[in-house]
Design an enzyme around this catalytic site. Sequence first.
Site, PDB file in Angstrom:
ATOM      1  N   TYR A 174      -2.387  -0.300  10.046  1.00 29.62           N
ATOM      2  CA  TYR A 174      -2.576  -0.902   8.717  1.00 29.62           C
ATOM      3  C   TYR A 174      -1.293  -0.763   7.895  1.00 29.62           C
ATOM      4  O   TYR A 174      -0.797  -1.730   7.308  1.00 29.62           O
ATOM      5  CB  TYR A 174      -3.741  -0.220   7.999  1.00 29.62           C
ATOM      6  CG  TYR A 174      -3.828  -0.553   6.519  1.00 29.62           C
ATOM      7  CD1 TYR A 174      -4.219  -1.826   6.094  1.00 29.62           C
ATOM      8  CD2 TYR A 174      -3.496   0.396   5.549  1.00 29.62           C
ATOM      9  CE1 TYR A 174      -4.286  -2.133   4.741  1.00 29.62           C
ATOM     10  CE2 TYR A 174      -3.568   0.095   4.201  1.00 29.62           C
ATOM     11  CZ  TYR A 174      -3.962  -1.166   3.802  1.00 29.62           C
ATOM     12  OH  TYR A 174      -4.025  -1.460   2.470  1.00 29.62           O
ATOM     13  N   SER A 201       0.833  -1.200   0.000  1.00 33.12           N
ATOM     14  CA  SER A 201       0.000   0.000   0.000  1.00 33.12           C
ATOM     15  C   SER A 201       0.868   1.249   0.000  1.00 33.12           C
ATOM     16  O   SER A 201       1.970   1.264   0.571  1.00 33.12           O
ATOM     17  CB  SER A 201      -0.894   0.004   1.237  1.00 33.12           C
ATOM     18  OG  SER A 201      -1.511   1.267   1.417  1.00 33.12           O
TER      19      SER A 201
END
Length: 325
Positions: free
Chosen positions: A156, A131
């Site tokens: 995350y 990501s």
Amino acid sequence: MKKNKILITGATGFIGHALSKHLLNTDNYEVVGIDNMNAYYSVELKKSRLAALEGNPDFTFYKMDIADHQSLDELFEKYQFDYVVNLAAQAGVRYSIENPKAYTESNLVGFSNILEACRHHKIKHLVFASSSSVYGRNEKVPFSEEDRVDLPVSYYAATKKANEVMAASYSHLYNLPISGLRFFTVYGPWGRPDMAPWLFTDAILHNRPIKVFNNGDMLRDFTYIDDIVEGIVRLIDTPPANDLPYEIYNIGNNRPEKLADFISAIEKACGVVADKVNYPMQDGDVPVTYADTSKLNQAVGFSPDTKLQSGIDRFVAWFREYHKL
């Protein structure tokens, strides 16, 4: 012609569904999809995505969690996959503040199970989702794969950084070809209900006010779903060939847009001016994301380039059709 057997984890997710659909249309792949169909967002949407795939004879689906290593091992043993694309993960930056345990289970335990299965079954190439959030508050722009990413601002992001490090070690120890993809703000038809395009479009079309964080001054490298899929498909056939068969690639539009301009594009597609309410920046958010995609382009001759208004027009058209508006 013998078809390649490919496992796509997170197959009822936004990117997993789009990738599965594309590969099935090429007629070169036998696709096995797995997903735990969790309730982080609408299970009905996931079922609708799955229904769009299930009529194809080259597609097989199993409801399965990658954190269940025994079921995963049995699946690898049964199919002897050529390739694996791991898109299964607990998604969402802000939810990781509320429920970090879910991210440990899926993004760390689950990913380690994927690595182990790929090692034991001699997979030709593992492609996995990282990501752009790993860049945290990186101030140098555009973001390059060479930049240090040691200070994630969400759990995350920390799990995605951990995935990259885990993958690098497996590639080194077991000569396993692996490519990680740092996705930049993906949007488009069949997108997630917790993401800005859906939230804004839904509110605007139902005459509800929208929340605008940081006065709309944040910059995001919005990347259209078809460009993401094109990049993945090209990379599947391009495993790293160097001494350490491991690479990380940015996959973004290389054109950051202000959140305010993004909202304007949605207003134009909807034909409605939004009622905007300003809020401060949220925890876990960053002021800018901006992908340097030269490495991806050099590897596969492609960089995402869909114009924002064009992509938003397609998303809003799909949204109206899906909700029968």
